[in-house]
Scaffold this active site. Structure first.
Site, PDB file in Angstrom:
ATOM      1  N   CYS A 132     -44.388 -29.671   1.400  1.00 47.27           N
ATOM      2  CA  CYS A 132     -44.530 -28.822   0.217  1.00 47.27           C
ATOM      3  C   CYS A 132     -45.238 -29.644  -0.853  1.00 47.27           C
ATOM      4  O   CYS A 132     -45.566 -30.809  -0.626  1.00 47.27           O
ATOM      5  CB  CYS A 132     -43.185 -28.303  -0.264  1.00 47.27           C
TER       6      CYS A 132
ATOM      7  N   ARG B  97     -38.141 -19.355  -9.574  1.00 46.78           N
ATOM      8  CA  ARG B  97     -37.402 -19.810  -8.401  1.00 46.78           C
ATOM      9  C   ARG B  97     -36.092 -20.483  -8.803  1.00 46.78           C
ATOM     10  O   ARG B  97     -35.126 -20.441  -8.055  1.00 46.78           O
ATOM     11  CB  ARG B  97     -38.246 -20.806  -7.595  1.00 46.78           C
TER      12      ARG B  97
END
Ligand code: EPZ
Length: 421
Positions: free
Chosen positions: A117, A400
């Protein structure tokens, strides 16, 4: 895509409620897979990440129901599937944690490898080694982990982690709770979220001892029971608002913050000249107009300085007098906020895993781009402290992990709003 617009230069005064911890909530949700009885999580943060985990669990046949008062009801009475696709796992790594519970309860699972990521490569080798130690057979094929338990189920074992990985410790704890006999995890991570998971698993019937130390001992059970469990307060959200108050100036109480969970941060903030005080059920943060002192930090596993607060601390240090050296030791690519902070006038040079921050007297608002969750919120902090208008683009990263960010900040005087593009 939404953006956040901030008119900086306003002091933050009042109270900011701290939500349940995202990084605990996601693993507690995975724990609900271990029992066929209902599990209720209270103090659940309402976040894109927790909803996403809910979608994955629903795709496995779990009943997932958001209830009033920050409650989430989960019921994994039986599974309709033991498969988590690439599309579901690549968007959020924590979904990988369903692997262990599925093998423990259903004897098999096929779960996509999460991949890297933005902040680093983030392999899952330690997760897989831990599950193998418990007897799981693991095969990697075409980007997927195909795993199965031996006949008779997983068996307790000694798991010695070469690095105190948070995710691998939690994954081992989840699977070991339904394994036969005793598991000992050595060099376990010590984060408060581990303690929260241990409390939850113990209430479900497993006996988990030693959470918060480097050696965790788990007596697994053949069957676990349903429970109601309160998610621990979010120490990273706490750190973020504490640093926002320090950067913008002001005096605010963070309601529901656990003072004991952020000692390394409090020490660094106090050295910088910020007032940090434990109050009933929270923490008070205050800073008057005086200039801050620069402080060096190095990120470390808990109880060291948290990597998840590194970007926010850097935002504070951009305004300190003198030079601060910030060393990131957990993730290899976690300085993406540095060039964005520079757009506001910060003076930062990055060499490898070290950022040298030379404090400036003022920051000036500018348009900036969010790159990951914590980097994004460091730009919000800098924007609150800057003169003029800052526009933070790509705010889906913020959603998020920060619940009602604008409302919480507006509640203590910040001029911040979300605009739809
Ligand atoms: C958790 O990630 C958090 N995420 C992260 O928060 C946090 O930054 C991190 O712990 C450290 O505190 C969740 O809890 C969902 P690790 P995790 O396993 O479990 C390497 C945020 O912003 N490693 O302790 O993935 C890894 O590459 C997020 O909320 C291996 O090499 O962290 C990293 O360099 C970002 N092999 C280091 O260990 C493995 O099998 C620490 O990772 C596992 C990890």
């Amino acid at each position: 895509m939404d953006r956040i617009v901030i008119q900086g230069g306003t002091r933050l005064e009042g109270r900011i409620p701290i939500s349940g911890a995202k990084n605990s909530a996601l693993k507690l949700m995975a724990a609900a897979l271990l029992t066929d009885e209902p599990v209720t999580l209270t103090n659940m943060p309402r976040l894109a990440d927790s909803r996403f985990m809910g979608h994955l669990m629903a795709s496995l046949g779990v009943t997932v129901e958001e209830a009033p008062n920050a409650c989430l009801n989960l019921h994994a009475a039986k599974f309709t599937d033991t498969y988590a696709s690439y599309d579901l796992v690549r968007k959020m790594r924590a979904t990988f944690n369903v692997l262990g519970p599925l093998i423990a309860r259903e004897g098999k699972a096929k779960v996509s490898l999460p991949g890297g990521c933005a902040i680093g490569a983030r392999p899952v080798d330690l997760h897989l080694k831990a599950l193998e130690a418990l007897g799981a057979r693991i095969e990697l094929s075409e980007g997927y982990v195909e795993a199965s338990a031996p006949k008779g189920g997983l068996v307790g074992a000694e798991i010695d982690l070469p690095f105190a990985s948070v995710g691998a410790t939690e994954h081992a704890m989840l699977a070991a709770s339904l394994a036969r006999g005793e598991t000992v995890i050595e060099n376990a991570a010590r984060e408060p979220e581990i303690g929260d998971l241990a409390d939850c698993l113990t209430a479900m019937g497993a006996l988990v001892e030693g959470a918060g130390t480097s050696s965790i001992r788990i007596q697994g059970r053949e069957k676990l029971n349903g429970i109601t469990h309160r998610v621990v307060g979010d120490r990273i959200e706490t750190a973020t608002y504490a640093l926002a108050v320090a950067a913008a100036g002001g005096d605010a109480v963070l309601d529901g913050a656990v003072h004991a969970h952020n000692k390394a941060l409090w020490s660094a903030m106090s050295k910088a000249g910020v007032t940090v005080e434990a109050v009933e059920n929270g923490v008070r943060i205050a800073r008057n107009g005086s200039r801050l002192d620069s402080v060096d930090i190095e990120t470390q596993p808990y109880p060291g300085f948290p990597t998840d607060a590194q970007a926010q601390f850097m935002a504070l240090m951009t305004l300190a007098s003198g030079t601060s050296v910030i060393r990131e030791t957990i993730f290899e690519n976690r300085f993406m906020h540095a060039p964005e902070l520079a757009r506001l006038g910060a003076d930062i040079t990055v060499h490898g895993n070290e950022a040298v921050v030379r404090g400036v007297k003022t920051l000036k608002g500018a348009p900036v781009m969010a790159t990951d969750l914590r980097a994004s919120v460091s730009l919000v902090i800098a924007g609150l402290a800057a003169e003029g208008e800052t526009v933070v683009n790509r705010v889906y990263h913020l959603d998020r992990g920060f619940e009602r960010l604008e409302a919480k900040l507006t509640g203590c005087g910040a001029r911040i709003e979300r605009q739809a593009e």
